[in-house]
Design an enzyme around this catalytic site. Structure first.
Site, mmCIF file in Angstrom:
data_model
loop_
_atom_site.group_PDB
_atom_site.id
_atom_site.type_symbol
_atom_site.label_atom_id
_atom_site.label_comp_id
_atom_site.label_asym_id
_atom_site.label_seq_id
_atom_site.Cartn_x
_atom_site.Cartn_y
_atom_site.Cartn_z
ATOM 1 N N GLU A 71 -2.862 -4.408 -3.263
ATOM 2 C CA GLU A 71 -3.311 -5.198 -4.418
ATOM 3 C C GLU A 71 -3.181 -4.381 -5.702
ATOM 4 O O GLU A 71 -2.819 -4.920 -6.759
ATOM 5 C CB GLU A 71 -4.770 -5.626 -4.225
ATOM 6 C CG GLU A 71 -5.010 -6.576 -3.046
ATOM 7 C CD GLU A 71 -5.292 -5.854 -1.728
ATOM 8 O OE1 GLU A 71 -4.783 -4.735 -1.532
ATOM 9 O OE2 GLU A 71 -6.026 -6.410 -0.904
ATOM 10 N N CYS B 169 -10.201 -5.102 0.163
ATOM 11 C CA CYS B 169 -11.336 -4.174 0.231
ATOM 12 C C CYS B 169 -12.223 -4.351 -1.004
ATOM 13 O O CYS B 169 -11.842 -5.007 -1.983
ATOM 14 C CB CYS B 169 -10.835 -2.735 0.343
ATOM 15 S SG CYS B 169 -10.238 -2.044 -1.213
ATOM 16 N N ASN C 257 0.836 -1.199 0.000
ATOM 17 C CA ASN C 257 0.000 0.000 0.000
ATOM 18 C C ASN C 257 0.875 1.254 0.000
ATOM 19 O O ASN C 257 1.930 1.295 0.641
ATOM 20 C CB ASN C 257 -1.007 0.004 1.162
ATOM 21 C CG ASN C 257 -0.410 -0.292 2.519
ATOM 22 O OD1 ASN C 257 0.634 -0.918 2.642
ATOM 23 N ND2 ASN C 257 -1.071 0.160 3.561
ATOM 24 N N ILE C 258 0.416 2.255 -0.716
ATOM 25 C CA ILE C 258 1.153 3.508 -0.855
ATOM 26 C C ILE C 258 0.195 4.649 -0.545
ATOM 27 O O ILE C 258 -0.725 4.933 -1.328
ATOM 28 C CB ILE C 258 1.751 3.648 -2.273
ATOM 29 C CG1 ILE C 258 2.693 2.466 -2.555
ATOM 30 C CG2 ILE C 258 2.485 4.984 -2.411
ATOM 31 C CD1 ILE C 258 3.286 2.438 -3.956
ATOM 32 N N GLU C 259 0.379 5.252 0.614
ATOM 33 C CA GLU C 259 -0.550 6.289 1.080
ATOM 34 C C GLU C 259 -0.058 7.679 0.689
ATOM 35 O O GLU C 259 1.053 7.855 0.192
ATOM 36 C CB GLU C 259 -0.716 6.151 2.602
ATOM 37 C CG GLU C 259 -1.322 4.797 2.974
ATOM 38 C CD GLU C 259 -1.489 4.590 4.471
ATOM 39 O OE1 GLU C 259 -0.953 5.388 5.273
ATOM 40 O OE2 GLU C 259 -2.157 3.601 4.838
#
Ligand code: THU
Length: 134
Positions: free
Chosen positions: A56, A87, A43-45
């Site tokens: 994903e 999600c 994940n890259i926020e």
């Protein structure tokens, strides 16, 4: 090495590379693609919160840029959750490159804890033959 173990190792490696300073909820994903290669992502926020994306998505992007278009199996791991179901949006994104029988493996810190098919993960999904998928 079993496919589930290979995907587990790759998803863990990816998770270590996450950019999750806001949620502090590292997630990793790994795809075994039709070409036999493993593609991974984390994940890259973003400080503008809605602009971040899921592990994903990163893995799917890596797969597509690697030239593959079909997911054979995919594994997901989250550091802080016994197993992390993808999600809703990611389920549809995975489906784009999967079929009803594609297997999704969910991991905890020790290995595979749950395996399900795409159909189980996303029943009653959006599909239509009024749009040509090419
Ligand atoms: N996250 C994923 O990477 N994949 C999922 O399927 C669920 C959530 C990420 C998004 C966000 O960076 C963090 O987990 C907390 O929601």
């Amino acid at each position: 090495m079993a496919v589930t173990d290979t995907l587990f190792a790759a998803a863990r490696e990816a998770m270590a590379l996450c950019h999750a300073p806001y949620s502090k909820f590292p997630v990793g994903a790994a795809i075994l693609a039709e070409d036999g290669r493993v593609y991974k992502g984390a994940n890259i926020e973003n400080l503008a919160f809605p602009q971040g994306w899921c592990a994903e998505c990163t893995a799917i992007g890596a797969m597509v840029m690697g030239g593959a278009r079909k997911i054979r199996e995919i594994g997901v791991i989250a550091e802080k959750m016994a197993f992390c179901p993808p999600c809703g949006g990611c389920r549809q994104k995975i489906l784009e490159f999967a079929d009803a029988e594609t297997r999704i493996h969910l991991y905890d810190g020790a290995g595979a804890v749950k395996t399900m098919t795409m159909d189980e993960l996303l029943p009653f999904s959006f599909q239509t033959d009024t749009i040509d998928k090419g």
